[in-house]
Design a protein around this motif. Structure first.
Motif, PDB file in Angstrom:
ATOM      1  N   MET A   1       0.811  -1.228  -0.093  1.00 14.15           N
ATOM      2  CA  MET A   1       0.099   0.023  -0.170  1.00 14.15           C
ATOM      3  C   MET A   1       1.011   1.246   0.066  1.00 14.15           C
ATOM      4  N   LYS A   2       0.647   2.283  -0.874  1.00 14.44           N
ATOM      5  CA  LYS A   2       1.312   3.400  -1.049  1.00 14.44           C
ATOM      6  C   LYS A   2       0.975   4.513   0.144  1.00 14.44           C
ATOM      7  N   ALA A   3       2.121   5.094   0.442  1.00 16.14           N
ATOM      8  CA  ALA A   3       1.971   6.101   1.706  1.00 16.14           C
ATOM      9  C   ALA A   3       2.992   7.249   1.232  1.00 16.14           C
ATOM     10  N   GLN A   4       2.091   8.554   1.543  1.00 13.48           N
ATOM     11  CA  GLN A   4       3.170   9.648   1.380  1.00 13.48           C
ATOM     12  C   GLN A   4       3.241  10.254   2.743  1.00 13.48           C
ATOM     13  N   ILE A   5       4.353  10.695   3.259  1.00 17.00           N
ATOM     14  CA  ILE A   5       4.475  11.311   4.579  1.00 17.00           C
ATOM     15  C   ILE A   5       5.032  12.712   4.369  1.00 17.00           C
ATOM     16  N   LYS A   6       4.256  13.608   5.499  1.00 19.41           N
ATOM     17  CA  LYS A   6       4.767  14.881   5.472  1.00 19.41           C
ATOM     18  C   LYS A   6       4.738  15.249   6.954  1.00 19.41           C
ATOM     19  N   LEU A   7       5.316  16.550   7.113  1.00 15.77           N
ATOM     20  CA  LEU A   7       5.549  16.915   8.440  1.00 15.77           C
ATOM     21  C   LEU A   7       4.424  17.909   8.869  1.00 15.77           C
ATOM     22  N   SER A   8       3.877  17.808  10.011  1.00 16.37           N
ATOM     23  CA  SER A   8       2.729  18.656  10.427  1.00 16.37           C
ATOM     24  C   SER A   8       2.970  19.149  11.754  1.00 16.37           C
ATOM     25  N   GLY A   9       3.668  20.400  11.956  1.00 14.36           N
ATOM     26  CA  GLY A   9       3.877  20.805  13.301  1.00 14.36           C
ATOM     27  C   GLY A   9       4.833  19.655  13.818  1.00 14.36           C
ATOM     28  N   ASP A  10       4.724  19.249  15.177  1.00 16.71           N
ATOM     29  CA  ASP A  10       5.723  18.189  15.553  1.00 16.71           C
ATOM     30  C   ASP A  10       5.238  16.660  15.072  1.00 16.71           C
ATOM     31  N   LEU A  11       4.316  16.393  14.308  1.00 19.46           N
ATOM     32  CA  LEU A  11       3.618  14.897  13.927  1.00 19.46           C
ATOM     33  C   LEU A  11       4.241  14.546  12.583  1.00 19.46           C
ATOM     34  N   LEU A  12       4.713  13.500  12.480  1.00 20.80           N
ATOM     35  CA  LEU A  12       4.780  12.990  11.157  1.00 20.80           C
ATOM     36  C   LEU A  12       3.496  12.362  10.614  1.00 20.80           C
ATOM     37  N   VAL A  13       2.740  12.754   9.432  1.00 21.93           N
ATOM     38  CA  VAL A  13       1.710  12.231   9.091  1.00 21.93           C
ATOM     39  C   VAL A  13       1.823  11.451   7.625  1.00 21.93           C
ATOM     40  N   ALA A  14       1.405  10.316   7.685  1.00 20.95           N
ATOM     41  CA  ALA A  14       1.375   9.368   6.495  1.00 20.95           C
ATOM     42  C   ALA A  14      -0.063   9.204   6.029  1.00 20.95           C
ATOM     43  N   SER A  15      -0.246   9.714   4.876  1.00 16.24           N
ATOM     44  CA  SER A  15      -1.601   9.496   3.952  1.00 16.24           C
ATOM     45  C   SER A  15      -1.520   8.259   3.198  1.00 16.24           C
ATOM     46  N   LEU A  16      -2.269   7.280   3.534  1.00 13.93           N
ATOM     47  CA  LEU A  16      -2.325   5.797   2.830  1.00 13.93           C
ATOM     48  C   LEU A  16      -3.235   5.893   1.788  1.00 13.93           C
ATOM     49  N   GLU A  17      -2.752   5.135   0.704  1.00 13.62           N
ATOM     50  CA  GLU A  17      -3.697   5.237  -0.509  1.00 13.62           C
ATOM     51  C   GLU A  17      -5.139   5.036  -0.341  1.00 13.62           C
ATOM     52  N   ASP A  18      -5.481   4.294   0.785  1.00 13.89           N
ATOM     53  CA  ASP A  18      -6.988   3.964   0.900  1.00 13.89           C
ATOM     54  C   ASP A  18      -7.603   4.938   1.779  1.00 13.89           C
ATOM     55  N   GLY A  19      -7.100   6.010   2.009  1.00 14.32           N
ATOM     56  CA  GLY A  19      -7.712   7.365   2.343  1.00 14.32           C
ATOM     57  C   GLY A  19      -7.416   7.453   3.959  1.00 14.32           C
ATOM     58  N   SER A  20      -6.893   6.606   4.623  1.00 13.18           N
ATOM     59  CA  SER A  20      -6.490   6.615   5.966  1.00 13.18           C
ATOM     60  C   SER A  20      -5.295   7.473   6.275  1.00 13.18           C
ATOM     61  N   THR A  21      -5.250   7.674   7.604  1.00  9.76           N
ATOM     62  CA  THR A  21      -3.871   8.552   7.882  1.00  9.76           C
ATOM     63  C   THR A  21      -3.383   7.898   9.147  1.00  9.76           C
ATOM     64  N   LEU A  22      -2.081   7.899   9.477  1.00  9.13           N
ATOM     65  CA  LEU A  22      -1.209   7.437  10.443  1.00  9.13           C
ATOM     66  C   LEU A  22      -0.408   8.592  10.900  1.00  9.13           C
ATOM     67  N   GLN A  23      -0.303   8.720  12.269  1.00 14.99           N
ATOM     68  CA  GLN A  23       0.625   9.865  12.446  1.00 14.99           C
ATOM     69  C   GLN A  23       1.285   9.494  13.961  1.00 14.99           C
ATOM     70  N   HIS A  24       2.437  10.146  14.265  1.00 14.96           N
ATOM     71  CA  HIS A  24       3.263   9.971  15.163  1.00 14.96           C
ATOM     72  C   HIS A  24       4.324  10.763  15.407  1.00 14.96           C
ATOM     73  N   GLU A  25       4.952  11.241  16.722  1.00 13.88           N
ATOM     74  CA  GLU A  25       5.920  12.196  16.819  1.00 13.88           C
ATOM     75  C   GLU A  25       6.956  11.565  16.480  1.00 13.88           C
ATOM     76  N   ASP A  26       7.120  10.082  16.511  1.00 10.97           N
ATOM     77  CA  ASP A  26       8.538   9.428  16.404  1.00 10.97           C
ATOM     78  C   ASP A  26       8.724   8.675  15.259  1.00 10.97           C
ATOM     79  N   ALA A  27       9.756   9.163  14.453  1.00 11.35           N
ATOM     80  CA  ALA A  27       9.696   8.461  13.042  1.00 11.35           C
ATOM     81  C   ALA A  27       9.987   6.833  13.162  1.00 11.35           C
ATOM     82  N   THR A  28      10.538   6.114  14.082  1.00 14.04           N
ATOM     83  CA  THR A  28      10.471   4.812  14.008  1.00 14.04           C
ATOM     84  C   THR A  28       9.064   4.200  14.439  1.00 14.04           C
ATOM     85  N   LYS A  29       8.562   4.742  15.354  1.00 16.05           N
ATOM     86  CA  LYS A  29       7.280   4.284  15.854  1.00 16.05           C
ATOM     87  C   LYS A  29       6.161   4.503  14.426  1.00 16.05           C
ATOM     88  N   LEU A  30       6.276   5.739  13.784  1.00 16.20           N
ATOM     89  CA  LEU A  30       5.315   5.791  12.482  1.00 16.20           C
ATOM     90  C   LEU A  30       5.839   4.660  11.634  1.00 16.20           C
TER      91      LEU A  30
END
Length: 77
Positions: A1-30
């Motif tokens: 599944m494809k994902a595009q990641i961007k920084l939003s404030g202190d959060l790393l936000v991943a937008s997945l191709e299915d429309g869902s998003t994942l976010q975390h402050e820590d890159a390894t946890k994301l």
């Protein structure tokens, strides 16, 4: 599944191709969250500072995400 990641404030936000998003402050946890959602290193794109300097990840964050995903991939080989 494809994902595009961007920084939003202190959060790393991943937008997945299915429309869902994942976010975390820590890159390894994301990266762990991405792996749990069937995202591999080859599936990841990140906002570049040329595209949007405010949303671009720092170099260390990029390295941490790709490194962790590749570790997961190697463990499953």
């Amino acid at each position: 599944m494809k994902a595009q990641i961007k920084l939003s404030g202190d959060l790393l936000v991943a937008s997945l191709e299915d429309g869902s998003t994942l976010q975390h402050e820590d890159a390894t946890k994301l990266a762990d969250l991405l792996w749990a959602n069937n995202v591999t290193a080859a599936d990841v794109t990140m906002i570049d500072w040329h595209q949007d300097a405010d949303a671009a990840l720092l170099g260390g964050q990029k390295v941490a995400i790709f490194h962790r995903l590749r570790l997961h991939e190697q463990a499953n080989d």
